[in-house]
Scaffold this motif. Structure first.
Motif: not given
Length: 97
Positions: A56-61, A66-69
């Motif tokens: 999930i972190e890879i998908l949201l980079q 940077r990790v997108f949250t």
């Protein structure tokens, strides 16, 4: 966890083991056997959860790594997914790619 056993099945097995151990009426050897099986299932479930989190972190980079949250519950997105219902237009900073 064997490849045939998915996360949900492993978790259900772990919950069953916990119920059996909590009853407290098993012989010592059976209790130890179940405890060992439960520890294995617990570790393997945790590994699967950690792997899912990494994916999930890879998908949201974003483009810079940077990790997108985003807290969708606090802001909420309209049906179009643009954020227009909160009084502003979505911009490139809101999109993780």
């Amino acid at each position: 966890m064997s490849k045939e056993l998915d996360f949900e099945s492993a978790l259900a097995q772990l919950e069953q083991i916990v119920r059996e151990l909590e009853r407290g009426d098993l012989p010592l050897e059976k209790s130890l056997e179940l405890f060992e099986q439960g520890v294995r299932l617990s570790r393997e479930c945790q590994e699967r959860l950690s792997e899912a989190e990494r994916r999930i972190e890879i998908l949201l980079q974003d483009a810079n790594g940077r990790v997108f949250t985003s807290d969708l519950g606090a802001r909420g997105l309209g049906e179009s997914g643009t954020g227009e219902e909160d009084g502003r237009d979505a911009d490139e900073d809101d999109i993780p790619f």
